[in-house]
Design a protein around this motif. Structure first.
Motif, PDB file in Angstrom:
ATOM      1  N   PRO A 169       0.825  -1.211   0.000  1.00 19.16           N
ATOM      2  CA  PRO A 169       0.000   0.000   0.000  1.00 19.16           C
ATOM      3  C   PRO A 169       0.861   1.265   0.000  1.00 19.16           C
ATOM      4  N   LYS A 170       0.197   2.385  -0.230  1.00 17.34           N
ATOM      5  CA  LYS A 170       0.846   3.688  -0.211  1.00 17.34           C
ATOM      6  C   LYS A 170       0.467   4.415   1.075  1.00 17.34           C
ATOM      7  N   PRO A 171       1.247   5.413   1.474  1.00 19.81           N
ATOM      8  CA  PRO A 171       0.920   6.134   2.714  1.00 19.81           C
ATOM      9  C   PRO A 171      -0.376   6.919   2.639  1.00 19.81           C
ATOM     10  N   TRP A 172      -0.838   7.245   1.431  1.00 19.01           N
ATOM     11  CA  TRP A 172      -2.136   7.931   1.334  1.00 19.01           C
ATOM     12  C   TRP A 172      -3.304   6.950   1.523  1.00 19.01           C
ATOM     13  N   HIS A 173      -3.002   5.647   1.570  1.00 17.87           N
ATOM     14  CA  HIS A 173      -4.041   4.658   1.865  1.00 17.87           C
ATOM     15  C   HIS A 173      -4.226   4.447   3.360  1.00 17.87           C
ATOM     16  N   GLY A 174      -3.279   4.920   4.152  1.00 16.42           N
ATOM     17  CA  GLY A 174      -3.364   4.741   5.593  1.00 16.42           C
ATOM     18  C   GLY A 174      -1.999   4.499   6.201  1.00 16.42           C
ATOM     19  N   THR A 175      -1.979   4.169   7.482  1.00 19.67           N
ATOM     20  CA  THR A 175      -0.735   3.901   8.202  1.00 19.67           C
ATOM     21  C   THR A 175      -0.531   2.393   8.304  1.00 19.67           C
ATOM     22  N   PHE A 176       0.531   1.928   7.732  1.00 17.70           N
ATOM     23  CA  PHE A 176       0.864   0.507   7.733  1.00 17.70           C
ATOM     24  C   PHE A 176       2.358   0.360   8.035  1.00 17.70           C
ATOM     25  N   PHE A 177       2.700  -0.630   8.815  1.00 18.45           N
ATOM     26  CA  PHE A 177       4.108  -0.871   9.130  1.00 18.45           C
ATOM     27  C   PHE A 177       4.905  -1.025   7.826  1.00 18.45           C
ATOM     28  N   PRO A 178       6.102  -0.390   7.764  1.00 15.31           N
ATOM     29  CA  PRO A 178       6.861   0.197   8.863  1.00 15.31           C
ATOM     30  C   PRO A 178       6.798   1.719   8.981  1.00 15.31           C
ATOM     31  N   TRP A 179       5.836   2.385   8.344  1.00 19.28           N
ATOM     32  CA  TRP A 179       5.765   3.833   8.539  1.00 19.28           C
ATOM     33  C   TRP A 179       4.725   4.176   9.600  1.00 19.28           C
ATOM     34  N   THR A 180       4.682   5.454   9.955  1.00 17.39           N
ATOM     35  CA  THR A 180       3.856   5.913  11.069  1.00 17.39           C
ATOM     36  C   THR A 180       2.770   6.864  10.583  1.00 17.39           C
ATOM     37  N   ASP A 181       1.931   7.313  11.526  1.00 14.35           N
ATOM     38  CA  ASP A 181       0.873   8.268  11.188  1.00 14.35           C
ATOM     39  C   ASP A 181       1.439   9.551  10.587  1.00 14.35           C
TER      40      ASP A 181
END
Length: 244
Positions: A169-181
């Protein structure tokens, strides 16, 4: 600002109607024909994919000079994965962040290869074509300028300048490991501040989002159990005898 619509249609229209057929955006090939679009006074050209985030100063990358007939690129996710898994160092590069000299840019050669023999690109489109034809024109640069999201939990983010959220997924789809809010919120704020972006936004299905959430939770728990921190082998890809 240059309107590139006509130039892109001339260069990529036939390819869009044949190979891509609306399944994916032919715009991924646009980096190959930038020299036909940009004014002739631009010689040092930086290209960034739309799924990158600039997280610190780009001054050194901007000021570094690419010689004629050469280009800068960093190792691809697959090359880093193989390096961590087997210790084998590969110079297979990612095409999401590039800097090249206008004179001698191999984009047209790569485009012609893809049109003639797409199988040679091994499903990687522009990236496969560029890797296939690059020869000695590649100048490998530090992965601080193009760091794959998949390894964010293994590096000090303060060491990076550009993070690349390749694959889903991409960060514009939501927060998913390993990135944060923090990395996701910028897109939420953008859509709130500018309705045009909100109208253009295409999300993901509920089922797909739940799948990504499940994988994210599982990976976050595994990482916490293993207590993984910055990996010296990953950090080693950020420093060394690079042009930049």
């Amino acid at each position: 600002m240059t309107d590139a619509t006509e130039a892109l249609q001339d260069s990529l229209g036939k390819l869009d109607n044949s190979h891509f057929q609306g399944r994916i955006s032919v715009s991924t090939m646009a980096k190959l024909v930038l020299c036909e679009i940009l004014p002739s006074n631009y010689t040092q050209i930086i290209y960034l994919d739309g799924d990158t985030q600039i997280v610190s100063d780009l001054g050194a990358f901007e000021s570094a000079t690419v010689p004629e007939g050469r280009f800068f690129a960093a190792r691809d996710y697959t090359a880093i994965h193989d390096f961590l898994d087997t210790g084998r160092d590969s110079h297979y590069f990612n095409a999401g962040v590039l800097k090249f000299h206008r004179n001698g840019w191999i984009g047209q050669e790569a485009l012609e290869l893809f049109a003639r023999n797409p199988e040679a690109c091994e499903g990687k489109h522009d990236q496969g074509a560029l890797n296939y034809v690059c020869g000695s024109s590649l100048i490998l640069v530090s992965n601080r300028w193009n760091f794959p999201k998949q390894f964010l939990h293994l590096v000090n983010i303060s060491s990076l300048s550009i993070v690349h959220y390749m694959a889903h997924p991409k960060p514009w789809h939501g927060t998913f490991f390993p990135w944060t809010d923090k990395e996701s919120q910028v897109y939420v704020d953008l859509r709130k501040a500018h309705p045009i972006y909100n109208s253009l936004y295409r999300g993901i299905t509920f089922d797909r989002k739940m799948l990504y959430k499940y994988r994210s939770i599982r990976a976050r728990i595994e990482n916490a159990i293993e207590k993984q921190g910055p990996n010296p082998r990953v950090q080693s890809l950020l420093v060394g005898d690079y042009a930049v």
